[in-house]
Design a protein around this motif. Structure first.
Motif: not given
Length: 174
Positions: A48, A50, A53-54, A57, A66, A71-72, A142
């Motif tokens: 979760t 950020k 997640l970035q 992605s 993502t 979340a993923a 994701p």
């Protein structure tokens, strides 16, 4: 069974977070998957953060959503102590399908990203979550509340069904 016929790949999400109870239900569903010789090679990371997640992605040209997901799930497998290593990817695919179906059943949306067997993608995701060396990344899912959802297509094709010595009326006999 309804989730099988309503699940679609969801790539845009509302910004609200996912309840912890739903995360646990999703993980329980994934871990209920069958596996070769019950080897259960899986480890699950719930991301979760950020910045992570970035980074995820950017691991694949198809992973951009993502960054905006609340979340993923990163599904990983153990590289050692596995009884049937040739079937680890099958086991992981089964766990991923269970995970996706529970996501759908809970009113969420997700999409499976093709990470393994592409080494560069696997390494980028592993770096983003600081994965220990005894694990390898299989896929990323994701997940979030869908910002929009399309209806599922009916993919049944009787021409792809081949029955041997049966009176099944659902398909033509060759």
């Amino acid at each position: 069974m309804e989730a099988i016929f309503t699940r679609t790949s969801v790539r845009s999400y509302e910004s609200r977070s996912i309840e912890d109870e739903k995360i646990e239900k999703i993980l329980r569903a994934a871990m209920a998957a069958p596996s070769a010789m019950n080897q259960q090679p899986w480890e699950f990371y719930v991301v979760t953060k950020k910045s992570a997640l970035q980074q995820i992605s950017e691991a694949s040209p198809y992973a951009g959503m993502t960054a905006d997901a609340p979340a993923a799930f990163v599904l990983c497998y153990r590289k050692t102590g596995i009884k049937v290593p040739e079937l680890v990817h099958v086991d992981m695919a089964l766990a991923t399908e269970n995970l996706l179906l529970e996501i759908e059943a809970l009113g969420l949306g997700g999409v499976m990203l093709g990470i393994a067997p592409f080494e560069e993608r696997m390494e980028k995701v592993a770096k983003a979550i600081d994965l220990p060396g005894h694990l390898a990344v299989f896929t990323v899912v994701p997940v979030g509340y869908p910002a929009k959802k399309n209806p599922q297509q009916d993919r049944y094709d009787a021409a792809r069904v081949h029955i041997i010595n049966s009176n099944f009326a659902g398909a033509e006999h060759p």
